[in-house]
Each structure stands twice: as structure tokens, then as C-alpha cells.
Design a protein around this motif. Structure first.
Motif, PDB file in Angstrom:
ATOM      1  N   SER A   1       0.818  -1.203   0.000  1.00  0.00           N
ATOM      2  CA  SER A   1       0.000   0.000   0.000  1.00  0.00           C
ATOM      3  C   SER A   1       0.861   1.267   0.000  1.00  0.00           C
ATOM      4  CB  SER A   1      -0.947  -0.013   1.209  1.00  0.00           C
ATOM      5  OG  SER A   1      -1.923   0.983   1.091  1.00  0.00           O
TER       6      SER A   1
ATOM      7  N   ALA B   1       1.026   4.197  -2.960  1.00  0.00           N
ATOM      8  CA  ALA B   1       0.925   5.635  -2.684  1.00  0.00           C
ATOM      9  C   ALA B   1       2.142   6.383  -3.212  1.00  0.00           C
ATOM     10  CB  ALA B   1       0.763   5.873  -1.189  1.00  0.00           C
TER      11      ALA B   1
ATOM     12  N   ARG C   1       1.958   9.212  -6.134  1.00  0.00           N
ATOM     13  CA  ARG C   1       2.398  10.562  -5.755  1.00  0.00           C
ATOM     14  C   ARG C   1       3.922  10.579  -5.658  1.00  0.00           C
ATOM     15  NH1 ARG C   1      -1.789  14.453  -5.409  1.00  0.00           N
ATOM     16  NH2 ARG C   1      -3.688  13.276  -5.060  1.00  0.00           N
TER      17      ARG C   1
ATOM     18  N   HIS D   1       8.094   8.798   1.755  1.00  0.00           N
ATOM     19  CA  HIS D   1       7.564   7.862   2.748  1.00  0.00           C
ATOM     20  C   HIS D   1       8.733   7.272   3.526  1.00  0.00           C
ATOM     21  CE1 HIS D   1       3.602   7.912   0.755  1.00  0.00           C
ATOM     22  NE2 HIS D   1       4.348   8.192  -0.300  1.00  0.00           N
TER      23      HIS D   1
ATOM     24  N   THR E   1      -4.748   0.374  -2.183  1.00  0.00           N
ATOM     25  CA  THR E   1      -4.956   1.825  -2.273  1.00  0.00           C
ATOM     26  C   THR E   1      -5.161   2.508  -0.913  1.00  0.00           C
ATOM     27  OG1 THR E   1      -7.336   1.538  -2.573  1.00  0.00           O
ATOM     28  CG2 THR E   1      -5.971   1.605  -4.576  1.00  0.00           C
TER      29      THR E   1
ATOM     30  N   PHE F   1      -2.729   5.497   0.063  1.00  0.00           N
ATOM     31  CA  PHE F   1      -2.972   6.593  -0.876  1.00  0.00           C
ATOM     32  C   PHE F   1      -4.267   7.322  -0.523  1.00  0.00           C
ATOM     33  CE2 PHE F   1      -5.166   8.069  -4.698  1.00  0.00           C
ATOM     34  CZ  PHE F   1      -4.262   9.013  -5.156  1.00  0.00           C
TER      35      PHE F   1
ATOM     36  N   ASP G   1      -4.806  11.139   0.731  1.00  0.00           N
ATOM     37  CA  ASP G   1      -5.675  11.986  -0.077  1.00  0.00           C
ATOM     38  C   ASP G   1      -6.764  12.638   0.779  1.00  0.00           C
ATOM     39  OD1 ASP G   1      -6.446  13.009  -2.687  1.00  0.00           O
ATOM     40  OD2 ASP G   1      -8.203  11.693  -2.503  1.00  0.00           O
TER      41      ASP G   1
END
Length: 157
Positions: free
Chosen positions: A40, A44, A48, A53, A125, A128, A132
């Protein structure tokens, strides 16, 4: 651009919540959940690319097989805008793990901090979408949101 700091607490030896809540061994759960978390984060980071991260794995004396698995995760997922580090706890216990986690996030955290435990299961997802929604809230209300789940069903009365 957003800098996300994750603190992943791991331990496959035991759980204070008891074995009745797991489908499989604690080691199997740790592997599945940690893998889903990293997939995950990778999604992300790909969606982006301007984001950063940083994942600190804090391990509380797991078995050698799990420690080896976690080191493989460090190698596999450290790339481009993802940085992963493994730190074994000196002392043992969930309190020490949480303390180390909070100290790291307080000292190092920038835009977002996220405490992760080894029994959280993610969709690809999920991270992300979390970022968001956070950014939408930040833009809409001009302040940062704090999200803290409290999901122990024993206290829902």
C-alpha cells in the motif's frame, strides 16, 4: 509534496490480545499484514512520486525468521521515495514499543505521522486514500486532522 512518517511495530512472539483473535499463527498474520502495508505504501509512493515515505520498523524481539523477513522488506521496499529502516528494541514489551514509536514520530515527523501495528491489513490503495483524505481535509478546513482509531470491541459499551 507530503512527507509521511510511519512507525511499524512488529512482534510475532505473542500478543496481549490473545491468540483467539488470529486466523493462523501470529507469524503468518505479521507477514501478511506487513506485506499488505508495504504494498500500500508502494502504491501511494508511485501515485504521488513527489511524496516521501519513511518507515521505521520497531521490532520487539520477533523470531529470527520474522526478523529475516523484515530485513528483506527493508531491501525490497527501499527505493526512490520510500525509505525503510529496521530497529530492534533493546527492552521488550508493548509499552516500550509504543514509547519508541511516539518518540520517533514526535522527533522526526513532518507532514503526516502514522503508527502501524503488525496486525493491520491493507488494501493496495488504502495509504494513498488515507493521505488523499487528509490533504483534502487540510485544504478544506485549514487545519490538520488527528485520526485515532479505538477499535477494541470490549470497550464499546
Amino acid at each position: 509534496m507530503v512527507d509521511v512518517y510511519y512507525c511499524l511495530q512488529t512482534c510475532d512472539i505473542n500478543s496481549w490480545q490473545g491468540s483467539e483473535r488470529y486466523a493462523g499463527t501470529k507469524t503468518e498474520i505479521v507477514r501478511k499484514c506487513v506485506t499488505s502495508f508495504f504494498k500500500s505504501v508502494a502504491y501511494a509512493a508511485k501515485e504521488r512520486p513527489e511524496s516521501t515515505h519513511r518507515v521505521l520498523i520497531i521490532d520487539d524481539h520477533s523470531t529470527s525468521a520474522t526478523v529475516e523477513f523484515l530485513h528483506k522488506c527493508v531491501k525490497e521496499y527501499t527505493k526512490d521515495n520510500i525509505y525503510v529502516e529496521f530497529v530492534p528494541l533493546q527492552k521488550t514489551g508493548v509499552v516500550e514499543s509504543i514509547k519508541t514509536c511516539y518518540e520517533y514520530m514526535t522527533k522526526e515527523g513532518k507532514d503526516l505521522v502514522y503508527q502501524v501495528q503488525d496486525d493491520y491489513l491493507y488494501t493496495e490503495t488504502a495509504i494513498f486514500e488515507m493521505i488523499d483524505v487528509f490533504m483534502q481535509l487540510r485544504n478544506d478546513v485549514q487545519t490538520d486532522a488527528i485520526v485515532a482509531s479505538f477499535h477494541d470491541h470490549r470497550y464499546w459499551k
